[in-house]
Design an enzyme around this catalytic site. Sequence first.
Site, short mmCIF file in Angstrom:
data_model
loop_
_atom_site.label_atom_id
_atom_site.label_comp_id
_atom_site.label_asym_id
_atom_site.label_seq_id
_atom_site.Cartn_x
_atom_site.Cartn_y
_atom_site.Cartn_z
CG ASP A 117 -3.02 8.16 -1.65
OD1 ASP A 117 -2.95 8.69 -0.53
OD2 ASP A 117 -2.71 6.98 -1.87
NE ARG A 162 -0.56 1.66 3.65
CZ ARG A 162 0.59 2.34 3.84
NH1 ARG A 162 1.74 1.72 4.07
NH2 ARG A 162 0.60 3.65 3.79
N GLY A 163 0.28 2.41 -0.03
CA GLY A 163 1.07 3.63 -0.17
C GLY A 163 1.18 3.93 -1.66
NE ARG A 170 -5.93 0.87 -2.22
CZ ARG A 170 -5.41 1.42 -1.12
NH1 ARG A 170 -4.13 1.25 -0.83
NH2 ARG A 170 -6.15 2.15 -0.31
CG ASN A 209 -3.02 11.69 2.59
OD1 ASN A 209 -2.43 10.79 1.96
ND2 ASN A 209 -2.75 11.93 3.86
CE LYS A 210 -5.72 5.66 3.88
NZ LYS A 210 -6.62 4.78 3.09
CD GLN A 254 -3.79 2.81 6.61
OE1 GLN A 254 -4.51 3.16 7.56
NE2 GLN A 254 -4.26 2.68 5.38
O1 MRU Z 1 -4.67 3.32 1.82
P1 MRU Z 1 -3.19 3.53 1.89
O2 MRU Z 1 -2.57 2.99 3.13
O3 MRU Z 1 -2.50 3.04 0.63
O4 MRU Z 1 -3.03 5.10 1.92
C1 MRU Z 1 -1.76 5.69 1.96
C2 MRU Z 1 -1.81 7.15 2.17
O5 MRU Z 1 -2.86 7.74 2.25
C3 MRU Z 1 -0.51 7.88 2.15
O6 MRU Z 1 -0.63 9.05 2.89
C4 MRU Z 1 -0.20 8.21 0.69
O7 MRU Z 1 -0.06 7.06 -0.09
C5 MRU Z 1 0.93 9.12 0.44
S1 MRU Z 1 2.49 8.78 1.21
C6 MRU Z 1 3.27 7.61 0.38
#
Ligand code: MRU
Length: 365
Positions: free
Chosen positions: A245, A54-55, A91, A255-256, A204
């Site tokens: 993202d 992920r990320g 995704r 972002n998250k 996370q």
């Molecule tokens: O759902 P995830 O864990 O893939 O989300 C990740 C994030 O929201 C990070 O903040 C984002 O990918 C940027 S940092 C690499």
Amino acid sequence: MKIDGVAYRSVWVDAEDGWSVRIFDQTKLPWAVEVLRLTHEDEVAHAIRSMQVRGAPLIGAVAAYGVALALRRQADDAFLLGLIAMLGETRPTAINLRWALARMEKALLSLPETDRPAAAYAEAAAIADDDVETCRAIGQHGLPLIEEIAARKKPGEPVNILTHCNTGWIATVDYGTALSVIYQAHDAGIPVHVWVDETRPRNQGGYLTAWELGRHGVPHTVIADNAGGHLMQHGQVDICLVGTDRVTRQGDVANKIGTYLKALAAHDNKVPFWVALPHSTLDMSVRDGLREIPIEERNPAEMTHVSGKLPDGTVASIRVVAEGSEAANPAFDVTPARLVTGLITERGRCEASEAGLLGLYPEKA
Ligand code: MRU
């Protein structure tokens, strides 16, 4: 980055067989450090969907290796294009995934079929190497922000940084994005302390960021997602540093889930709110993040259940929501550019605006 003194990236080709792809299974962290071996594009798609990887930058690099794995068996145009479409749907929000796959398509489609497998491995490796260098440079460009705050503090007093989700080396190929800034400040000898948002529903922050920071010796405290506003009101946060993202042409930031609420609180309390991103996160084809960025809806079970370590040491998933209640799980939100103090990129820092972005990336005009 190092685990117990051994340097790792988050994705690599197996040194023994020379073709299979290795990743850490992030669904097992922090309870166990397990390395998975991926041999087929369906395993890669599963790893991305299930968040074993992920990320935003990391899923792009792993998908690129997924193309390489598949082309070992078959490499005609129709297969290649179908493969890229399949991996691209794993995704929806992080643009890095589609960026990496578009780069693979561009590098491979014009080649004869017989040359494609080797070229695919070379291009995936180039994407991974690019991400490492990019993330290292992001850290360097963010460092002065921490230095400036440290210069205003009493000697030894830490710079308090609030972060959300996991933006560390396991979210990228190495270093991280927002955490790259924090690692480089810590390594430069600046006292830092990180408020780690737990980041429900998938935790996370509590599982991954806390693990990474702990392994690197960075002082940190995990907080409930709802605590950040209170800490800001009481002067306990000097700066917010988050990843993203997808960043749009006008500087809106996906972002998250929960990032937007932190930006609102930061704005109200005049706490600087900075967003770190690599070039692969920029999506200049969209402008209005609220209307144009697809937001991933994940399984409500991620909301109703959490996994954790029981007193006997076993890891189990338990229900934390009353039986019969429905749950919703939007995985990302969009922070409008007006709430973002600035962007930290591998080319330097800029305002979260079209003019700011074009100042650093004139070729994207
Ligand atoms: O759902 P995830 O864990 O893939 O989300 C990740 C994030 O929201 C990070 O903040 C984002 O990918 C940027 S940092 C690499």
